[in-house]
Design an enzyme around this catalytic site. Structure first.
Site, PDB file in Angstrom:
ATOM      1  N   TYR A 111      -6.133  -6.419  -6.915  1.00 64.73           N
ATOM      2  CA  TYR A 111      -6.335  -6.961  -5.563  1.00 64.73           C
ATOM      3  C   TYR A 111      -7.445  -6.221  -4.828  1.00 64.73           C
ATOM      4  O   TYR A 111      -7.578  -4.999  -4.938  1.00 64.73           O
ATOM      5  CB  TYR A 111      -5.024  -6.857  -4.790  1.00 64.73           C
ATOM      6  CG  TYR A 111      -5.088  -7.369  -3.365  1.00 64.73           C
ATOM      7  CD1 TYR A 111      -5.019  -8.725  -3.083  1.00 64.73           C
ATOM      8  CD2 TYR A 111      -5.191  -6.481  -2.300  1.00 64.73           C
ATOM      9  CE1 TYR A 111      -5.063  -9.199  -1.779  1.00 64.73           C
ATOM     10  CE2 TYR A 111      -5.226  -6.943  -0.986  1.00 64.73           C
ATOM     11  CZ  TYR A 111      -5.169  -8.286  -0.735  1.00 64.73           C
ATOM     12  OH  TYR A 111      -5.211  -8.750   0.547  1.00 64.73           O
ATOM     13  N   TYR A 151       6.527  -8.045   0.727  1.00 64.99           N
ATOM     14  CA  TYR A 151       5.785  -7.734  -0.494  1.00 64.99           C
ATOM     15  C   TYR A 151       4.803  -6.580  -0.335  1.00 64.99           C
ATOM     16  O   TYR A 151       4.423  -5.922  -1.320  1.00 64.99           O
ATOM     17  CB  TYR A 151       5.061  -8.980  -1.020  1.00 64.99           C
ATOM     18  CG  TYR A 151       3.830  -9.383  -0.263  1.00 64.99           C
ATOM     19  CD1 TYR A 151       2.576  -8.844  -0.585  1.00 64.99           C
ATOM     20  CD2 TYR A 151       3.887 -10.312   0.779  1.00 64.99           C
ATOM     21  CE1 TYR A 151       1.437  -9.212   0.108  1.00 64.99           C
ATOM     22  CE2 TYR A 151       2.753 -10.686   1.474  1.00 64.99           C
ATOM     23  CZ  TYR A 151       1.534 -10.130   1.132  1.00 64.99           C
ATOM     24  OH  TYR A 151       0.408 -10.498   1.819  1.00 64.99           O
ATOM     25  N   HIS A 192      12.565  13.419  10.227  1.00 61.03           N
ATOM     26  CA  HIS A 192      11.275  14.095  10.394  1.00 61.03           C
ATOM     27  C   HIS A 192      10.128  13.113  10.634  1.00 61.03           C
ATOM     28  O   HIS A 192       9.597  13.057  11.744  1.00 61.03           O
ATOM     29  CB  HIS A 192      11.020  14.943   9.135  1.00 61.03           C
ATOM     30  CG  HIS A 192       9.902  15.924   9.268  1.00 61.03           C
ATOM     31  ND1 HIS A 192       9.830  17.067   8.489  1.00 61.03           N
ATOM     32  CD2 HIS A 192       8.809  15.932  10.039  1.00 61.03           C
ATOM     33  CE1 HIS A 192       8.724  17.744   8.812  1.00 61.03           C
ATOM     34  NE2 HIS A 192       8.090  17.065   9.749  1.00 61.03           N
ATOM     35  N   HIS A 218       4.501  11.859  12.835  1.00 58.81           N
ATOM     36  CA  HIS A 218       5.798  11.625  13.469  1.00 58.81           C
ATOM     37  C   HIS A 218       5.746  10.303  14.236  1.00 58.81           C
ATOM     38  O   HIS A 218       6.011  10.252  15.437  1.00 58.81           O
ATOM     39  CB  HIS A 218       6.144  12.772  14.416  1.00 58.81           C
ATOM     40  CG  HIS A 218       6.307  14.094  13.751  1.00 58.81           C
ATOM     41  ND1 HIS A 218       6.581  15.245  14.467  1.00 58.81           N
ATOM     42  CD2 HIS A 218       6.250  14.462  12.454  1.00 58.81           C
ATOM     43  CE1 HIS A 218       6.673  16.270  13.631  1.00 58.81           C
ATOM     44  NE2 HIS A 218       6.463  15.811  12.410  1.00 58.81           N
ATOM     45  N   HIS A 228       0.472  13.459   7.296  1.00 62.29           N
ATOM     46  CA  HIS A 228       1.871  13.496   7.739  1.00 62.29           C
ATOM     47  C   HIS A 228       1.909  13.215   9.234  1.00 62.29           C
ATOM     48  O   HIS A 228       1.115  13.781   9.995  1.00 62.29           O
ATOM     49  CB  HIS A 228       2.481  14.861   7.443  1.00 62.29           C
ATOM     50  CG  HIS A 228       3.761  15.126   8.170  1.00 62.29           C
ATOM     51  ND1 HIS A 228       4.856  14.301   8.080  1.00 62.29           N
ATOM     52  CD2 HIS A 228       4.114  16.132   9.018  1.00 62.29           C
ATOM     53  CE1 HIS A 228       5.828  14.785   8.833  1.00 62.29           C
ATOM     54  NE2 HIS A 228       5.404  15.895   9.413  1.00 62.29           N
ATOM     55  N   GLU A 251       3.088  22.941   7.463  1.00 66.00           N
ATOM     56  CA  GLU A 251       3.500  22.033   6.388  1.00 66.00           C
ATOM     57  C   GLU A 251       2.555  22.080   5.181  1.00 66.00           C
ATOM     58  O   GLU A 251       2.571  21.177   4.341  1.00 66.00           O
ATOM     59  CB  GLU A 251       3.547  20.590   6.909  1.00 66.00           C
ATOM     60  CG  GLU A 251       4.445  20.371   8.101  1.00 66.00           C
ATOM     61  CD  GLU A 251       5.921  20.363   7.762  1.00 66.00           C
ATOM     62  OE1 GLU A 251       6.303  20.938   6.716  1.00 66.00           O
ATOM     63  OE2 GLU A 251       6.689  19.786   8.535  1.00 66.00           O
TER      64      GLU A 251
END
Length: 209
Positions: free
Chosen positions: A206, A111, A153, A92, A90, A71
């Site tokens: 924040y 929120y 995915h 799963h 990334h 990837e």
């Protein structure tokens, strides 16, 4: 000077106990100079050593004895197009995968969606893993966002460093679970555009800046 490869391995090893991954699924990278380090393809994270971590250039070439994650393209394209991105993760994870398999965007039911830069988490169009088409779809879904789902995915997040990327991934999986659970009871009430604009404005200042 700290070795980014060791930081990368430590982050990859946290993914499973954090509930983000099992086995060799998923991948992590961190920007380094004009390129980036990325986890190798098909290797258990528990066995990784510093020399197993490939260093990739933005032209797609790599140095090292191991092949980079399949990837690597969406990692490379995020670094090339977004200078603020310092790490990409990334995974799963189960609830993100469940929603991605339904090809759902996640609306502003809570929120904390604003943490990712907008009033929704988009689901990228489907393309086969490791392909240029998947990278194109992912970058479109992540426009002005720090995260997206990848259809059928998993999830993808981009942070300023490894710590933020991990925090974003955990937060996104939690929001996916909360949305999934809320949908079991009915249709969640979605915050309005004005309400989310106010949240986004508040988030700008924040926490510890």
């Amino acid at each position: 000077m700290p070795d980014l490869r060791l930081d990368l391995i430590a982050t990859a090893r946290v993914m499973q106990p954090a509930g983000l991954n099992r086995g060799t699924a998923g991948n992590v990278s961190v920007r380094s100079g004009a390129g980036f380090y990325i986890t190798p393809t098909g290797m258990p994270y528990a066995t990784l050593q510093a020399d197993d971590i490939p260093l990739m250039a933005l032209d797609g070439s790599h140095q090292g004895s191991r092949k980079p994650s399949s990837e690597w393209r969406f990692h490379r394209d995020l670094y090339a197009s977004r200078p603020e991105v310092g790490a990409v993760l990334h995974a799963h994870s189960p609830f993100a995968v469940s929603l991605a398999c339904l090809r759902y965007d996640i609306p502003a039911f809570h929120y904390m969606i604003a943490r990712f830069g907008g009033d929704s988490i988009r689901c990228a169009d489907y393309a086969i893993f490791g392909s240029p088409e998947l990278s194109t779809a992912a970058l479109a879904a992540m426009h002005e966002r720090k995260a997206c789902l990848l259809a059928n995915h998993g999830l993808l997040v981009a942070g300023r460093d490894l710590a933020e990327a991990m925090a974003l991934a955990i937060e996104l999986e939690e929001l996916c679970e909360q949305y999934w659970r809320a949908c079991q009871l009915g249709q969640p009430v979605i915050l309005s555009a004005d309400e989310m604009t106010a949240v986004l404005a508040k988030f700008a200042g924040y926490g510890q800046q």
